[in-house]
Design an enzyme around this catalytic site. Structure first.
Site, PDB file in Angstrom:
ATOM      1  N   GLY A 151      -4.638   1.752  10.089  1.00  0.00           N
ATOM      2  CA  GLY A 151      -4.875   1.982   8.479  1.00  0.00           C
ATOM      3  C   GLY A 151      -6.361   2.502   8.183  1.00  0.00           C
ATOM      4  O   GLY A 151      -6.563   3.341   7.501  1.00  0.00           O
ATOM      5  N   ALA A 152      -7.362   1.786   8.698  1.00  0.00           N
ATOM      6  CA  ALA A 152      -8.518   1.923   8.419  1.00  0.00           C
ATOM      7  C   ALA A 152      -9.150   3.320   8.893  1.00  0.00           C
ATOM      8  O   ALA A 152      -9.804   3.987   8.512  1.00  0.00           O
ATOM      9  CB  ALA A 152      -9.415   0.439   9.094  1.00  0.00           C
ATOM     10  N   ASN A 211      -7.622   5.958  20.972  1.00  0.00           N
ATOM     11  CA  ASN A 211      -6.921   4.815  20.645  1.00  0.00           C
ATOM     12  C   ASN A 211      -5.801   4.328  21.823  1.00  0.00           C
ATOM     13  O   ASN A 211      -5.694   5.293  22.856  1.00  0.00           O
ATOM     14  CB  ASN A 211      -5.776   5.313  19.414  1.00  0.00           C
ATOM     15  CG  ASN A 211      -5.118   4.047  18.929  1.00  0.00           C
ATOM     16  OD1 ASN A 211      -5.854   3.133  18.425  1.00  0.00           O
ATOM     17  ND2 ASN A 211      -3.856   4.047  18.747  1.00  0.00           N
ATOM     18  N   ASP A 221     -10.528   2.942   0.950  1.00  0.00           N
ATOM     19  CA  ASP A 221     -10.961   2.415   2.226  1.00  0.00           C
ATOM     20  C   ASP A 221     -12.069   3.342   2.820  1.00  0.00           C
ATOM     21  O   ASP A 221     -13.149   3.119   3.213  1.00  0.00           O
ATOM     22  CB  ASP A 221      -9.865   2.075   3.146  1.00  0.00           C
ATOM     23  CG  ASP A 221      -9.106   0.778   2.840  1.00  0.00           C
ATOM     24  OD1 ASP A 221      -9.839  -0.050   2.321  1.00  0.00           O
ATOM     25  OD2 ASP A 221      -7.828   0.772   3.206  1.00  0.00           O
ATOM     26  N   ARG A 278       0.139   7.067  18.686  1.00  0.00           N
ATOM     27  CA  ARG A 278      -0.301   6.852  17.285  1.00  0.00           C
ATOM     28  C   ARG A 278      -1.648   7.575  17.266  1.00  0.00           C
ATOM     29  O   ARG A 278      -1.934   8.271  15.976  1.00  0.00           O
ATOM     30  CB  ARG A 278      -0.616   5.665  17.349  1.00  0.00           C
ATOM     31  CG  ARG A 278      -0.310   4.996  15.870  1.00  0.00           C
ATOM     32  CD  ARG A 278      -0.544   3.354  15.990  1.00  0.00           C
ATOM     33  NE  ARG A 278      -0.753   2.875  14.683  1.00  0.00           N
ATOM     34  CZ  ARG A 278      -0.967   1.681  14.504  1.00  0.00           C
ATOM     35  NH1 ARG A 278      -1.528   0.873  15.288  1.00  0.00           N
ATOM     36  NH2 ARG A 278      -1.068   1.105  12.996  1.00  0.00           N
ATOM     37  N   LYS A 297       0.840  -1.252  -0.009  1.00  0.00           N
ATOM     38  CA  LYS A 297       0.011  -0.098   0.068  1.00  0.00           C
ATOM     39  C   LYS A 297       0.899   1.242  -0.032  1.00  0.00           C
ATOM     40  O   LYS A 297       0.337   2.300  -0.440  1.00  0.00           O
ATOM     41  CB  LYS A 297      -0.913   0.022   1.274  1.00  0.00           C
ATOM     42  CG  LYS A 297      -2.044  -1.072   1.191  1.00  0.00           C
ATOM     43  CD  LYS A 297      -3.129  -0.801   2.170  1.00  0.00           C
ATOM     44  CE  LYS A 297      -4.566  -1.448   1.949  1.00  0.00           C
ATOM     45  NZ  LYS A 297      -5.400  -1.121   2.877  1.00  0.00           N
TER      46      LYS A 297
HETATM   47  P1  NDP Z   1      -3.991  -1.755  11.949  1.00  0.00           P
HETATM   48  O1  NDP Z   1      -3.178  -2.598  12.561  1.00  0.00           O
HETATM   49  O2  NDP Z   1      -3.366  -0.632  11.009  1.00  0.00           O
HETATM   50  O3  NDP Z   1      -4.594  -0.916  13.198  1.00  0.00           O
HETATM   51  C1  NDP Z   1      -5.305  -1.746  14.174  1.00  0.00           C
HETATM   52  C2  NDP Z   1      -6.087  -0.805  15.294  1.00  0.00           C
HETATM   53  O4  NDP Z   1      -6.627  -1.523  16.170  1.00  0.00           O
HETATM   54  C3  NDP Z   1      -4.889  -0.092  16.182  1.00  0.00           C
HETATM   55  O5  NDP Z   1      -5.509   1.388  16.365  1.00  0.00           O
HETATM   56  C4  NDP Z   1      -4.817  -0.640  17.438  1.00  0.00           C
HETATM   57  O6  NDP Z   1      -4.483  -0.110  18.594  1.00  0.00           O
HETATM   58  C5  NDP Z   1      -6.188  -1.045  17.516  1.00  0.00           C
HETATM   59  N1  NDP Z   1      -6.246  -2.430  18.358  1.00  0.00           N
HETATM   60  C6  NDP Z   1      -6.152  -3.673  18.001  1.00  0.00           C
HETATM   61  N2  NDP Z   1      -6.405  -4.551  19.014  1.00  0.00           N
HETATM   62  C7  NDP Z   1      -6.918  -3.775  20.052  1.00  0.00           C
HETATM   63  C8  NDP Z   1      -7.203  -4.002  21.320  1.00  0.00           C
HETATM   64  N3  NDP Z   1      -7.224  -5.430  21.874  1.00  0.00           N
HETATM   65  N4  NDP Z   1      -7.433  -3.035  22.329  1.00  0.00           N
HETATM   66  C9  NDP Z   1      -7.525  -1.853  21.645  1.00  0.00           C
HETATM   67  N5  NDP Z   1      -7.092  -1.411  20.555  1.00  0.00           N
HETATM   68  C10 NDP Z   1      -6.564  -2.398  19.594  1.00  0.00           C
HETATM   69  O7  NDP Z   1      -5.152  -2.249  11.303  1.00  0.00           O
HETATM   70  P2  NDP Z   1      -6.194  -1.717  10.038  1.00  0.00           P
HETATM   71  O8  NDP Z   1      -6.644  -0.365  10.583  1.00  0.00           O
HETATM   72  O9  NDP Z   1      -5.639  -1.867   8.809  1.00  0.00           O
HETATM   73  O10 NDP Z   1      -7.572  -2.794  10.062  1.00  0.00           O
HETATM   74  C11 NDP Z   1      -8.339  -2.698  11.233  1.00  0.00           C
HETATM   75  C12 NDP Z   1      -9.591  -3.438  10.993  1.00  0.00           C
HETATM   76  O11 NDP Z   1     -10.252  -2.834   9.965  1.00  0.00           O
HETATM   77  C13 NDP Z   1      -9.235  -4.810  10.564  1.00  0.00           C
HETATM   78  O12 NDP Z   1     -10.202  -5.616  11.340  1.00  0.00           O
HETATM   79  C14 NDP Z   1      -9.568  -4.695   9.115  1.00  0.00           C
HETATM   80  O13 NDP Z   1      -9.987  -5.969   8.727  1.00  0.00           O
HETATM   81  C15 NDP Z   1     -10.685  -3.856   8.976  1.00  0.00           C
HETATM   82  N6  NDP Z   1     -10.889  -3.176   7.787  1.00  0.00           N
HETATM   83  C16 NDP Z   1     -12.072  -3.317   6.982  1.00  0.00           C
HETATM   84  C17 NDP Z   1     -12.488  -2.839   5.717  1.00  0.00           C
HETATM   85  C18 NDP Z   1     -13.477  -2.960   5.324  1.00  0.00           C
HETATM   86  O14 NDP Z   1     -13.702  -2.319   4.142  1.00  0.00           O
HETATM   87  N7  NDP Z   1     -14.536  -3.397   5.935  1.00  0.00           N
HETATM   88  C19 NDP Z   1     -11.398  -1.916   5.173  1.00  0.00           C
HETATM   89  C20 NDP Z   1     -10.011  -2.227   5.885  1.00  0.00           C
HETATM   90  C21 NDP Z   1      -9.818  -2.525   7.061  1.00  0.00           C
HETATM   91  P3  NDP Z   1      -2.837   0.516  18.919  1.00  0.00           P
HETATM   92  O15 NDP Z   1      -2.373   1.518  17.792  1.00  0.00           O
HETATM   93  O16 NDP Z   1      -2.762   0.669  20.412  1.00  0.00           O
HETATM   94  O17 NDP Z   1      -2.029  -0.676  18.496  1.00  0.00           O
END
Ligand code: NDP
Length: 284
Positions: free
Chosen positions: A134-135, A155, A108, A160, A72
């Site tokens: 990313g999302a 967050n 997205d 971040r 990406k």
């Molecule tokens: P990233 O890994 O870039 O980001 C994940 C985010 O979730 C971070 O902010 C992370 O926080 C947070 N997080 C994860 N686990 C926890 C937890 N247990 N407690 C609190 N915060 C948590 O992932 P993406 O942004 O790329 O994807 C996120 C979701 O979006 C995925 O499930 C993906 O499948 C979905 N998605 C759906 C799309 C759609 O079209 N429906 C398109 C794109 C993505 P921290 O910064 O603290 O680590």
């Protein structure tokens, strides 16, 4: 689906280890229902072969392609131009090839905003977004560009979240700030759009949900989830029980595919057909 003809226009995805990509089912169903001679194929592309894969797509007359991780950001160096939101997001998930020129877009967040428009106008929204990955970045930027009034980023990792809030605040009209995610986070009164943009609740961890005080869901607000599987996550079921309007991650995914198809072919495909294809692909 008929036999692929030599002259079919091609689109597809450049990914690595993506396995079964549900977008293939959505796009193929949409093109077939529209009787378009266009195919969408999933291509496994190792990082060191990305440049050649891009040249191959140009050489074979592809209309464009999607990029998933890890391409990406690295695909940016192979493009001729980049759309506004893709530039602000700093990542491209869709490339359009026209007359040999490559334009990068990020759909997205556009998919999210289009899904949101089925329930409300994003203009003037007072949003809370959980997550800063990313999302969340794509959704926050696109909401800001679509005229949201205010956005609060919540967050787990403060640095971040803070960085994303500053970026959105400086680059869109929306007022954007960061709030640390304390235990049993209370959604501020007056907020009318709440988005889970974390991966919490994705199957098979569908029992997990956000550490939020569910009694603070603002009645009548749109509450969204990026997680497409299961469509009605615990988060969305709780919001619906509280009198909110649930918006599933399925809608975001289908709308993203619709935006991609429009960018590549100029045509608007049938959302209902694509929705059904996604449900079949995910077994939901
Ligand atoms: P990233 O890994 O870039 O980001 C994940 C985010 O979730 C971070 O902010 C992370 O926080 C947070 N997080 C994860 N686990 C926890 C937890 N247990 N407690 C609190 N915060 C948590 O992932 P993406 O942004 O790329 O994807 C996120 C979701 O979006 C995925 O499930 C993906 O499948 C979905 N998605 C759906 C799309 C759609 O079209 N429906 C398109 C794109 C993505 P921290 O910064 O603290 O680590």
């Amino acid at each position: 689906m008929g036999v692929t003809t030599f002259l079919s226009a091609l689109t597809g995805s450049f990914s690595q280890g993506a396995g079964n990509n549900p977008t293939v089912s959505i796009m193929e169903a949409g093109f077939e229902a529209a009787h378009m001679d266009v195919r969408y194929i999933n291509c496994e592309v190792a990082p060191e072969h990305l440049a050649n894969a891009v040249k191959g797509a140009i050489a074979m007359g592809w209309l464009g392609f999607n990029c998933s991780l890890p391409h990406k950001e690295t695909v940016l160096e192979h493009l001729d131009s980049v759309g506004e939101s893709a530039r602000l997001i700093g990542a491209v998930n869709t490339v359009v090839i026209r007359d040999g020129q490559l334009t990068g877009e990020n759909t997205d967040g556009k998919g999210f905003v289009e899904a949101l428009r089925t329930q409300r106008d994003p203009r003037g929204a007072r949003a809370v977004i959980f997550g800063a990955g990313g999302a969340a970045r794509a959704i926050a930027i696109e909401l800001g560009l679509a005229g949201a009034a205010s956005i609060t980023i919540v967050n787990r990792t403060a640095e971040r979240g803070q960085a994303l809030a500053e970026h959105v605040d400086q680059n869109t009209e929306a007022e954007c700030s960061f709030t640390p995610w304390g235990s049993h986070y209370r959604i501020p009164a007056g907020c009318d759009l709440v988005v889970n943009a974390t991966s919490i609740g994705f199957s098979p961890q569908e029992d997990q949900t956000l550490d939020v005080d569910f009694s603070t869901f603002p009645t009548g607000a749109v509450v969204a989830d990026v997680v497409p599987n299961p469509p009605m996550t615990r988060w969305l079921r709780a919001a619906q029980d509280a009198g909110c309007i649930p918006l599933t991650g399925v809608g975001m995914l289908v709308n993203q595919a619709l935006v991609n198809a429009k960018l590549w072919t100029g045509e608007t495909l049938d959302a209902t057909v694509m929705h059904r294809a996604l449900e079949e692909a995910l077994g939901i």
